[in-house]
Design a protein around this motif. Sequence first.
Motif, mmCIF file in Angstrom:
data_model
loop_
_atom_site.group_PDB
_atom_site.id
_atom_site.type_symbol
_atom_site.label_atom_id
_atom_site.label_comp_id
_atom_site.label_asym_id
_atom_site.label_seq_id
_atom_site.Cartn_x
_atom_site.Cartn_y
_atom_site.Cartn_z
ATOM 1 N N ILE A 1 -5.113 3.556 10.820
ATOM 2 C CA ILE A 1 -3.780 3.127 10.430
ATOM 3 C C ILE A 1 -3.199 2.284 11.549
ATOM 4 O O ILE A 1 -3.175 2.718 12.713
ATOM 5 C CB ILE A 1 -2.857 4.334 10.161
ATOM 6 C CG1 ILE A 1 -3.460 5.238 9.084
ATOM 7 C CG2 ILE A 1 -1.451 3.877 9.775
ATOM 8 C CD1 ILE A 1 -2.765 6.585 8.951
ATOM 9 N N ILE A 2 -2.738 1.089 11.224
ATOM 10 C CA ILE A 2 -2.098 0.213 12.214
ATOM 11 C C ILE A 2 -0.590 0.300 12.009
ATOM 12 O O ILE A 2 -0.068 -0.092 10.966
ATOM 13 C CB ILE A 2 -2.580 -1.236 12.086
ATOM 14 C CG1 ILE A 2 -4.103 -1.307 12.288
ATOM 15 C CG2 ILE A 2 -1.873 -2.139 13.096
ATOM 16 C CD1 ILE A 2 -4.684 -2.702 12.085
ATOM 17 N N GLY A 3 0.107 0.833 13.011
ATOM 18 C CA GLY A 3 1.539 1.033 12.932
ATOM 19 C C GLY A 3 1.886 2.498 13.133
ATOM 20 O O GLY A 3 1.056 3.389 12.890
ATOM 21 N N VAL B 1 -5.463 0.983 6.845
ATOM 22 C CA VAL B 1 -4.115 0.882 6.288
ATOM 23 C C VAL B 1 -3.239 0.070 7.233
ATOM 24 O O VAL B 1 -3.117 0.404 8.415
ATOM 25 C CB VAL B 1 -3.477 2.273 6.066
ATOM 26 C CG1 VAL B 1 -2.067 2.121 5.486
ATOM 27 C CG2 VAL B 1 -4.348 3.125 5.160
ATOM 28 N N LEU B 2 -2.649 -0.977 6.696
ATOM 29 C CA LEU B 2 -1.704 -1.775 7.459
ATOM 30 C C LEU B 2 -0.299 -1.248 7.179
ATOM 31 O O LEU B 2 0.194 -1.329 6.051
ATOM 32 C CB LEU B 2 -1.800 -3.249 7.074
ATOM 33 C CG LEU B 2 -3.181 -3.897 7.252
ATOM 34 C CD1 LEU B 2 -3.144 -5.355 6.829
ATOM 35 C CD2 LEU B 2 -3.651 -3.772 8.695
ATOM 36 N N ALA B 3 0.315 -0.675 8.195
ATOM 37 C CA ALA B 3 1.698 -0.192 8.106
ATOM 38 C C ALA B 3 2.472 -0.854 9.237
ATOM 39 O O ALA B 3 3.073 -0.196 10.090
ATOM 40 C CB ALA B 3 1.745 1.326 8.208
ATOM 41 N N THR B 4 2.411 -2.178 9.245
ATOM 42 C CA THR B 4 2.910 -2.976 10.362
ATOM 43 C C THR B 4 4.409 -3.209 10.314
ATOM 44 O O THR B 4 4.972 -3.825 11.219
ATOM 45 C CB THR B 4 2.175 -4.332 10.415
ATOM 46 O OG1 THR B 4 2.174 -4.935 9.107
ATOM 47 C CG2 THR B 4 0.733 -4.139 10.856
ATOM 48 N N GLY B 5 5.081 -2.750 9.254
ATOM 49 C CA GLY B 5 6.527 -2.792 9.209
ATOM 50 C C GLY B 5 7.092 -4.190 9.058
ATOM 51 O O GLY B 5 6.448 -5.104 8.539
#
Length: 381
Positions: A7-9, A104-108
């Motif tokens: 997960i990124i973020g 998962v990109l959760a970069t906001g």
Amino acid sequence: MEKHIVIIGSGFAAYQLVKSLRKLDIAAPITVITADSGDDYSKPELSHVFSRRQTAGDLIKQTADEFAALQQIELMNYTEVQSIDTKAKIVKLPDHQISYSKLVLATGASSLVPAFEGNATNEIATLNSLAEYANQQDRLASAQSVVVIGAGLIGTEIAMDLTLAGKQVTLCDRATRLMPTLLPSFLGAELYQVMVENQVRVKLPSTVQAVNRHHQQLIVQFDDQSYVEADVVIAAMGLKPNIKLADDAGLAVNQGILVDEQLRTSAQNVYALGDCAEFGGKVRAFLQPTMLSAMALAKTLLGTPTSVKLPASLIKAKTPWFPLSLSGKTTGAQTRWEVTRDDNGYIAKAFDRETGTLIGFVVSHEQQKSAFPLLRQLPAD
């Protein structure tokens, strides 16, 4: 590594996903990579830190180490992702790379600050994260006067809270009313009156042209040649999804990272969640859709493909002088309003002019108890 979820973020979306995954599988390998501290905090609390006289540290619910230990994950904080290779299923970091089975990109999203003219544009504060508040908290604590640019939900909340903390506040926007994307004109007008009565200077419509420093003061210049002096200028003009990493990796993007009903991006085994994701033509920046999306995505990542189903979402405004809850379509020319008002506040129902269907509502003050019965009558989001 088999079933390795990366997960990124480390914002609300990322950590909701971690918690949802752990409710289903205590052992699945999970790595979280984040450019900031990775501390777990409540982002909505940033709207009223001033009246509570809270520091950034006061908002931390769990440190990064505490969160990682509790959730049994590997957490790599202060780490910038350089690129993603979706074919090799690799995330490239400055000094090494990590393989994933699911990413998962959760970069906001980042605060939107237009390219104003002036010599002090780099001094404009934003309050979209714990780190941003930490960088500005000393300036804000000592400031006597503040200009808030942007009279949407967040800008209005911040302006109220700063005033309650004893600051002289100017709230400005190029729109003709407060919270223009959420409130109909008659409620926007009443909110305006409440703000003025509580000593907030409201400049509507008014477009900022330049921000300059002159000795100890910032000078905000407007298109009508007027200006306001302040100790601090805050931009609360909305958010821009962080899509560069996805775009550079060749993923389909628009306003946000494009995802389907299972939050899958255009690349196999890559998903997007939260403020960076565009689902059904919308970027949904509120908490409820993110929570529901995280729960569905956790099941998908662990082998049970699950589509996101979003009911109508309730928005609660942290505006103590004029407390509001609302949902659905609450602006637009095709809306017919049915309004009741008494000593307990407003119940304003929005109906489609053609079909007569309830499509939205706004309730205020003590009438907020009516929100959930009305919410159940609205169509899914």
